[in-house]
Design a protein around this motif. Structure first.
Motif, PDB file in Angstrom:
ATOM      1  N   ALA B  27       0.869  -1.169   0.000  1.00 33.01           N
ATOM      2  CA  ALA B  27       0.000   0.000   0.000  1.00 33.01           C
ATOM      3  C   ALA B  27       0.907   1.219   0.000  1.00 33.01           C
ATOM      4  O   ALA B  27       2.010   1.181   0.555  1.00 33.01           O
ATOM      5  CB  ALA B  27      -0.930   0.013   1.207  1.00 33.01           C
ATOM      6  N   LYS B  28       0.423   2.295  -0.628  1.00 33.16           N
ATOM      7  CA  LYS B  28       1.259   3.496  -0.741  1.00 33.16           C
ATOM      8  C   LYS B  28       0.417   4.742  -0.470  1.00 33.16           C
ATOM      9  O   LYS B  28      -0.757   4.801  -0.865  1.00 33.16           O
ATOM     10  CB  LYS B  28       1.866   3.601  -2.144  1.00 33.16           C
ATOM     11  N   VAL B  29       1.030   5.713   0.173  1.00 35.68           N
ATOM     12  CA  VAL B  29       0.361   6.993   0.425  1.00 35.68           C
ATOM     13  C   VAL B  29       1.338   8.112   0.102  1.00 35.68           C
ATOM     14  O   VAL B  29       2.495   8.070   0.546  1.00 35.68           O
ATOM     15  CB  VAL B  29      -0.105   7.111   1.894  1.00 35.68           C
ATOM     16  N   LYS B  30       0.857   9.081  -0.651  1.00 33.17           N
ATOM     17  CA  LYS B  30       1.662  10.285  -0.886  1.00 33.17           C
ATOM     18  C   LYS B  30       1.285  11.274   0.206  1.00 33.17           C
ATOM     19  O   LYS B  30       0.125  11.688   0.317  1.00 33.17           O
ATOM     20  CB  LYS B  30       1.374  10.866  -2.268  1.00 33.17           C
ATOM     21  N   MET B  31       2.257  11.641   1.038  1.00 33.25           N
ATOM     22  CA  MET B  31       1.959  12.461   2.210  1.00 33.25           C
ATOM     23  C   MET B  31       1.541  13.860   1.780  1.00 33.25           C
ATOM     24  O   MET B  31       2.203  14.493   0.953  1.00 33.25           O
ATOM     25  CB  MET B  31       3.173  12.516   3.136  1.00 33.25           C
ATOM     26  N   PRO B  32       0.442  14.358   2.339  1.00 33.85           N
ATOM     27  CA  PRO B  32      -0.081  15.648   1.884  1.00 33.85           C
ATOM     28  C   PRO B  32       0.753  16.841   2.349  1.00 33.85           C
ATOM     29  O   PRO B  32       0.784  17.863   1.687  1.00 33.85           O
ATOM     30  CB  PRO B  32      -1.481  15.687   2.487  1.00 33.85           C
ATOM     31  N   TYR B  33       1.388  16.700   3.515  1.00 31.89           N
ATOM     32  CA  TYR B  33       2.161  17.805   4.064  1.00 31.89           C
ATOM     33  C   TYR B  33       3.424  17.236   4.695  1.00 31.89           C
ATOM     34  O   TYR B  33       3.534  16.027   4.898  1.00 31.89           O
ATOM     35  CB  TYR B  33       1.361  18.562   5.140  1.00 31.89           C
ATOM     36  N   SER B  34       4.371  18.086   5.024  1.00 33.98           N
ATOM     37  CA  SER B  34       5.567  17.631   5.734  1.00 33.98           C
ATOM     38  C   SER B  34       5.223  17.405   7.197  1.00 33.98           C
ATOM     39  O   SER B  34       4.368  18.098   7.756  1.00 33.98           O
ATOM     40  CB  SER B  34       6.689  18.655   5.611  1.00 33.98           C
ATOM     41  N   GLY B  35       5.874  16.422   7.817  1.00 34.86           N
ATOM     42  CA  GLY B  35       5.562  16.145   9.208  1.00 34.86           C
ATOM     43  C   GLY B  35       6.351  14.976   9.744  1.00 34.86           C
ATOM     44  O   GLY B  35       7.431  14.654   9.241  1.00 34.86           O
ATOM     45  N   GLU B  36       5.805  14.345  10.786  1.00 34.01           N
ATOM     46  CA  GLU B  36       6.465  13.218  11.417  1.00 34.01           C
ATOM     47  C   GLU B  36       5.411  12.241  11.934  1.00 34.01           C
ATOM     48  O   GLU B  36       4.271  12.599  12.177  1.00 34.01           O
ATOM     49  CB  GLU B  36       7.333  13.695  12.589  1.00 34.01           C
ATOM     50  N   ILE B  37       5.841  10.996  12.105  1.00 32.57           N
ATOM     51  CA  ILE B  37       4.964   9.970  12.654  1.00 32.57           C
ATOM     52  C   ILE B  37       5.019  10.045  14.177  1.00 32.57           C
ATOM     53  O   ILE B  37       6.090   9.977  14.772  1.00 32.57           O
ATOM     54  CB  ILE B  37       5.385   8.563  12.174  1.00 32.57           C
ATOM     55  N   LEU B  38       3.871  10.207  14.803  1.00 28.90           N
ATOM     56  CA  LEU B  38       3.796  10.329  16.258  1.00 28.90           C
ATOM     57  C   LEU B  38       3.426   8.997  16.923  1.00 28.90           C
ATOM     58  O   LEU B  38       3.876   8.705  18.025  1.00 28.90           O
ATOM     59  CB  LEU B  38       2.745  11.371  16.645  1.00 28.90           C
ATOM     60  N   ALA B  39       2.563   8.228  16.286  1.00 26.99           N
ATOM     61  CA  ALA B  39       2.099   6.968  16.863  1.00 26.99           C
ATOM     62  C   ALA B  39       1.661   6.065  15.717  1.00 26.99           C
ATOM     63  O   ALA B  39       1.455   6.525  14.586  1.00 26.99           O
ATOM     64  CB  ALA B  39       0.945   7.205  17.836  1.00 26.99           C
ATOM     65  N   TYR B  40       1.520   4.785  16.009  1.00 22.24           N
ATOM     66  CA  TYR B  40       1.138   3.832  14.956  1.00 22.24           C
ATOM     67  C   TYR B  40       0.338   2.700  15.567  1.00 22.24           C
ATOM     68  O   TYR B  40       0.336   2.481  16.786  1.00 22.24           O
ATOM     69  CB  TYR B  40       2.389   3.302  14.244  1.00 22.24           C
ATOM     70  N   GLY B  41      -0.337   1.966  14.704  1.00 22.59           N
ATOM     71  CA  GLY B  41      -1.099   0.798  15.136  1.00 22.59           C
ATOM     72  C   GLY B  41      -1.618   0.073  13.915  1.00 22.59           C
ATOM     73  O   GLY B  41      -1.339   0.458  12.779  1.00 22.59           O
ATOM     74  N   GLY B  42      -2.366  -0.992  14.152  1.00 21.62           N
ATOM     75  CA  GLY B  42      -2.927  -1.723  13.026  1.00 21.62           C
ATOM     76  C   GLY B  42      -3.676  -2.954  13.463  1.00 21.62           C
ATOM     77  O   GLY B  42      -3.731  -3.288  14.658  1.00 21.62           O
ATOM     78  N   TYR B  43      -4.289  -3.603  12.469  1.00 18.30           N
ATOM     79  CA  TYR B  43      -5.106  -4.782  12.752  1.00 18.30           C
ATOM     80  C   TYR B  43      -5.142  -5.655  11.513  1.00 18.30           C
ATOM     81  O   TYR B  43      -5.291  -5.150  10.391  1.00 18.30           O
ATOM     82  CB  TYR B  43      -6.521  -4.342  13.141  1.00 18.30           C
ATOM     83  N   VAL B  44      -4.983  -6.971  11.725  1.00 17.40           N
ATOM     84  CA  VAL B  44      -5.156  -7.931  10.625  1.00 17.40           C
ATOM     85  C   VAL B  44      -6.419  -8.716  10.902  1.00 17.40           C
ATOM     86  O   VAL B  44      -6.636  -9.216  12.012  1.00 17.40           O
ATOM     87  CB  VAL B  44      -3.906  -8.839  10.484  1.00 17.40           C
ATOM     88  N   SER B  45      -7.271  -8.808   9.911  1.00 17.39           N
ATOM     89  CA  SER B  45      -8.588  -9.415  10.105  1.00 17.39           C
ATOM     90  C   SER B  45      -8.492 -10.899  10.456  1.00 17.39           C
ATOM     91  O   SER B  45      -9.176 -11.385  11.356  1.00 17.39           O
ATOM     92  CB  SER B  45      -9.417  -9.238   8.832  1.00 17.39           C
ATOM     93  N   VAL B  46      -7.600 -11.628   9.752  1.00 15.56           N
ATOM     94  CA  VAL B  46      -7.416 -13.063  10.007  1.00 15.56           C
ATOM     95  C   VAL B  46      -5.918 -13.312  10.122  1.00 15.56           C
ATOM     96  O   VAL B  46      -5.171 -12.984   9.195  1.00 15.56           O
ATOM     97  CB  VAL B  46      -8.003 -13.925   8.878  1.00 15.56           C
ATOM     98  N   LEU B  47      -5.480 -13.866  11.233  1.00 14.23           N
ATOM     99  CA  LEU B  47      -4.043 -14.076  11.452  1.00 14.23           C
ATOM    100  C   LEU B  47      -3.501 -15.224  10.600  1.00 14.23           C
ATOM    101  O   LEU B  47      -2.372 -15.175  10.138  1.00 14.23           O
ATOM    102  CB  LEU B  47      -3.777 -14.357  12.932  1.00 14.23           C
ATOM    103  N   GLY B  48      -4.284 -16.276  10.450  1.00 15.36           N
ATOM    104  CA  GLY B  48      -3.867 -17.374   9.600  1.00 15.36           C
ATOM    105  C   GLY B  48      -2.798 -18.284  10.181  1.00 15.36           C
ATOM    106  O   GLY B  48      -2.120 -18.982   9.433  1.00 15.36           O
ATOM    107  N   GLY B  49      -2.588 -18.257  11.491  1.00 13.14           N
ATOM    108  CA  GLY B  49      -1.660 -19.193  12.111  1.00 13.14           C
ATOM    109  C   GLY B  49      -0.234 -18.695  12.225  1.00 13.14           C
ATOM    110  O   GLY B  49       0.633 -19.397  12.762  1.00 13.14           O
TER     111      GLY B  49
END
Lengths: 228, 126
Positions: B27-49
């Motif tokens: 997946a790709k995102v073109k960042m709209p403005y200059s900045g920095e990453i402050l926090a992150y997280g995520g979720y996978v719907s099915v782990l698959g073992g």
């Protein structure tokens, strides 16, 4: 120190920077204890210049249009040894001392303060996007920061009889008193957000879709959040 | 006329649909403005073992810049599907129009969302 405005470091840097917290009030209790209550409002950042002429600083600030609208300043916080950015406006300058230069007949400000007033509190709008696959599904997200839910929007290309709820798994609360459904146009509708419902950082928030929803769906939780 | 910048915080999302595969640029995102990453997280719907391990990478700068010194994962042992662990680099910054890509370093899962809370300077012309 590196004070910058809107991402541009100022050519003429201040001698010192003071961060002034909003005033607080004291309430003495009957037993002699003191309760201190901090007032609402942003901080004031005083950039203090010594042994410089005010024209030098003003010229640069006016070039940056510091006297118009809202700007961002960035400076190094000495206590925490990190860069801090604030949204501010710049009221008029105050001078600490005046005098005449060697040529005479001209007032030279040798020490003055540029005060930047923080105007936007630490609450910022947030969008938490949940996606759903199929029916009877749940999507999870850890809250990036503490915040409050104020609204909801969503879409499913295949609307059906599914109901939508936003649930806080950590605290066990629901954010909708009336669950939402996807109408004939696919848009999420019919829901009621419970007022003033909040979450804290790292709370596990869930999108819960019950019933037959057909294909994929996306639900966005709109809110206000505090800076992490 | 001039450009005035306001500091904002926005969630940037990376979505990968269906069966996941190992590889760069999922997946790709073109960042709209200059900045920095402050926090992150995520979720996978099915782990698959197995675990799903990801990296966020700035492919515009040269050389490419990975944002995690230690990559986070959705751990099969936890069974929650939520992204855990990981450590951002000291200066996780980006410029406006930089492309940030989601790389999947390991996975057996299905449908993934990674989010990055970013502090950015939003520009407005007056």
């Amino acid at each position: 120190m590196l004070l910058s405005i809107d991402g541009f470091p100022l050519r003429y840097q201040p001698t010192t920077i003071d961060v002034i917290a909003p005033p607080f009030t004291e309430h003495p209790l009957g037993g002699g204890q003191l309760v201190v209550v901090e007032s609402q409002g942003g901080v004031t950042v005083n950039a203090n210049y010594e042994n410089m002429q005010i024209e030098m600083i003003l010229t640069e600030l006016l070039q940056r249009r510091a006297n118009v609208g809202i700007h961002t300043i960035t400076f190094e916080d000495v206590q925490f040894r990190k860069l801090v950015s604030l949204n501010v406006y710049m009221p008029r300058l105050s001078s600490n001392s005046t005098g005449y230069d060697a040529d005479g007949c001209r007032i030279a400000y040798t020490a003055f303060t540029v005060a930047f007033k923080e105007i936007i509190p630490a609450l910022l709008p947030s969008r938490l996007e949940f996606i759903a696959i199929g029916s009877g599904t749940t999507w999870k997200m850890k809250a990036p920061a503490a915040g409050k839910v104020v609204g909801l929007s969503g879409f499913s290309p295949s609307p059906g009889a599914a109901t939508v709820q936003i649930h806080n798994q950590t605290s066990g609360i629901n954010y909708l008193s009336v669950t939402g459904t996807f109408g004939g146009d696919g848009l999420l509708t019919g829901f009621t957000v419970i007022p003033n419902m909040t979450y804290i950082k790292d709370d596990e928030l869930r999108l819960v879709i019950a019933g037959a929803s057909g294909n994929n769906a996306q639900v966005t939780v709109h809110g206000w959040q505090f800076r992490p | 006329m001039g450009i005035i910048r306001t500091y904002i915080e926005e969630m940037i999302y990376f979505h990968v649909w269906g069966a996941l595969g190992v590889g760069d640029g999922k997946a790709k995102v073109k960042m709209p403005y200059s900045g920095e990453i402050l926090a992150y997280g995520g979720y996978v719907s099915v782990l698959g073992g197995g675990n799903t391990t990801i990296q966020l990478r700035n492919s515009t700068v040269s050389p490419d810049k990975d944002y995690f010194a230690s990559a986070p994962s959705c751990l099969n042992a936890s069974a929650t599907g939520l992204l855990e662990g990981g450590l951002l680099i000291d200066s996780p910054t980006f410029n406006a129009d930089d492309v940030v890509e989601l790389d999947i370093d390991a996975t057996t899962g299905t449908t993934l969302q990674i989010w990055a809370l970013c502090g950015m300077f939003k520009a407005a012309t007056i």
